[in-house]
Design an enzyme around this catalytic site. Structure first.
Site, PDB file in Angstrom:
ATOM      1  N   GLU A   1      -4.749  -7.982 -19.529  1.00 17.52           N
ATOM      2  CA  GLU A   1      -4.886  -6.724 -18.779  1.00 17.52           C
ATOM      3  C   GLU A   1      -3.525  -6.102 -18.483  1.00 17.52           C
ATOM      4  OE1 GLU A   1      -7.951  -6.948 -15.819  1.00 17.52           O
ATOM      5  OE2 GLU A   1      -6.860  -5.643 -14.435  1.00 17.52           O
TER       6      GLU A   1
ATOM      7  N   GLU B   1      -6.733   1.122 -15.045  1.00 21.37           N
ATOM      8  CA  GLU B   1      -6.898   1.232 -13.592  1.00 21.37           C
ATOM      9  C   GLU B   1      -5.884   2.158 -12.940  1.00 21.37           C
ATOM     10  OE1 GLU B   1      -5.893  -3.138 -13.076  1.00 21.37           O
ATOM     11  OE2 GLU B   1      -4.838  -2.352 -11.341  1.00 21.37           O
TER      12      GLU B   1
ATOM     13  N   HIS C   1     -12.813  -1.273 -12.502  1.00 21.08           N
ATOM     14  CA  HIS C   1     -11.856  -2.049 -11.709  1.00 21.08           C
ATOM     15  C   HIS C   1     -12.325  -2.009 -10.262  1.00 21.08           C
ATOM     16  CE1 HIS C   1      -8.015  -2.235  -9.331  1.00 21.08           C
ATOM     17  NE2 HIS C   1      -7.751  -3.192 -10.204  1.00 21.08           N
TER      18      HIS C   1
ATOM     19  N   ASP D   1      -3.671 -10.879 -16.075  1.00 17.44           N
ATOM     20  CA  ASP D   1      -3.341  -9.506 -15.703  1.00 17.44           C
ATOM     21  C   ASP D   1      -1.841  -9.427 -15.455  1.00 17.44           C
ATOM     22  OD1 ASP D   1      -3.230  -6.949 -14.770  1.00 17.44           O
ATOM     23  OD2 ASP D   1      -4.696  -7.229 -13.153  1.00 17.44           O
TER      24      ASP D   1
HETATM   25 MG    MG Z   1      -5.554  -5.212 -12.912  1.00 17.08          MG
END
Ligand code: MG
Length: 381
Positions: free
Chosen positions: A225, A251, A301, A199
């Site tokens: 991500e 998100e 998320h 991420d």
């Molecule tokens: Mg994230």
């Protein structure tokens, strides 16, 4: 069931050690819970993402006056009314996070009123428990790379020993040559069988993300991500077209309108609405339907208290397989770090994780009962 009051609870505690992802350091865990009370004595709980001082102001001064006296069962009419009345200064950010909290509380109330868990109200239960993956390996206040690697490897091994079949690490907070070393060490420590995701939390531009993404592919990373910021839709498309590995994101977007282009242009493979920010369960369900309509996976998320966790679990339980088959790609559920007191120490009973799976609550509404003494412990007066 008329709404009689809307209360806000700012909860906070200091982390024992600060941590960072690619954008910032954090020393304090905090969130805003919203409590909606009704004429028949029921109470619903919701949660807003972001700084509680900001979301609290939106709940109290913008939404509360419209909610008092309204019928709590009218969830979508209320959502549309609150969205439209705040459009001039809302649409995204803290205002929609505040709307999310109200919406989640109304779903909790509807469940309590009807005696049904929220996932049944959302359409039904595709799965009673969900495999978990661990989000961790945040940056620690350790300047020396070898020591940091040691700590992060140890953390990844703990997740695996606790039954997590996949782990997600942070990148983008140190130079790539250092992040690469961390990644190699974690992959070597957990072995090839454990799923590994990364991420970047919007740390790169598209060109850098593509260059790094090619290396991630060599380490058999499951998904990449937020490679680029959500404002850079064309950047997402470039990254997605250039790489074979799955791209995840969403998100930091708000409502079905905010996620529309990301989904319709298939800029990601995995859509990750954060229910406490996207507009609650109402918007989360709409985004999930949009995502699946366009052939994309939707994996909520989750970075909240037990209230947000329960909400995300109910949506995750009600998601269809994409595509349906005897062996569909699994829905997996995010569990952040080893410990979070607002998630693990707020309900009378935390939501159990056993054998690498988390159980979907079955009690009416969100299915979690908050402990008033614990609320007092974390409440900022
Ligand atoms: Mg994230």
């Amino acid at each position: 069931m008329k709404i009689t009051d809307v209360l806000t609870h700012h909860l906070s505690y200091d982390y024992t050690e600060p941590w960072a992802y690619s954008q910032a350091w954090y020393t304090k865990r905090q969130t805003l819970l919203v409590e909606v009370r009704t004429s028949d004595g029921l109470t619903g709980w919701g949660e807003a993402f972001g700084p509680p001082e900001v979301t609290r102001a939106a709940v109290q001064s913008v939404f509360r006056p419209c909610l008092i006296g309204a019928e709590a069962e009218q969830i979508e009419p209320l959502w549309e009314r609150l969205y439209a009345m705040s459009r001039a200064y809302g649409q995204k950010g803290a205002v929609i996070a505040a709307l999310s909290a109200v919406d989640i509380a109304l779903w909790d109330l509807l469940g309590k009123r009807t005696g049904l868990p929220v996932h049944v109200l959302l359409g039904g239960c595709f799965r009673e428990s969900i495999p978990v993956y661990a989000t961790g390996m945040y940056y620690r206040p350790v300047p020396e790379l070898p020591r940091l690697i040691e700590l992060l490897v140890e953390e990844a091994q703990t997740f695996v020993s606790r039954g997590f079949s996949a782990v997600k690490m942070k990148i983008g907070g140190r130079p790539w040559n250092e992040d690469r070393e961390i990644l190699r060490a974690i992959r070597a420590a957990v072995g090839a069988e454990v799923g590994l995701m990364v991420d970047a939390n919007c740390a790169y531009d598209a060109r850098t993300a593509i260059r790094i993404g090619r290396e991630l592919e060599a380490h058999n990373v499951l998904w990449f991500e937020e490679p680029v910021p959500p404002e850079d839709l064309e950047g997402y498309l470039e990254v997605k077209r250039a790489l074979d590995l799955a791209i995840a994101g969403g998100e930091l977007e708000f409502t079905r309108y905010g996620l529309r282009e990301l989904i319709a242009r298939r800029a990601v493979d995995i859509v990750q609405p954060e229910l406490t920010a996207v507009g609650g369960l109402t918007a989360g369900k709409q985004v999930a339907v949009l995502a699946t309509t366009f052939g994309l996976r939707c994996l909520p998320h989750m970075f909240g208290s037990v209230v947000a966790q329960a909400a995300a679990l109910h949506l995750a339980a009600a998601l269809p397989e994409i595509p349906f088959s005897l062996r569909p790609s699994e829905v997996i559920f995010e569990v952040v770090r080893l410990e979070d007191r607002l998630r693990d120490d707020l309900a009378i009973e935390p939501i159990p994780i056993e054998g690498g799976r988390i159980r979907v609550p079955k009690a009416p509404g969100l299915g979690v009962t908050l402990d008033p003494k614990k609320l007092d412990r974390y409440r900022v007066s």
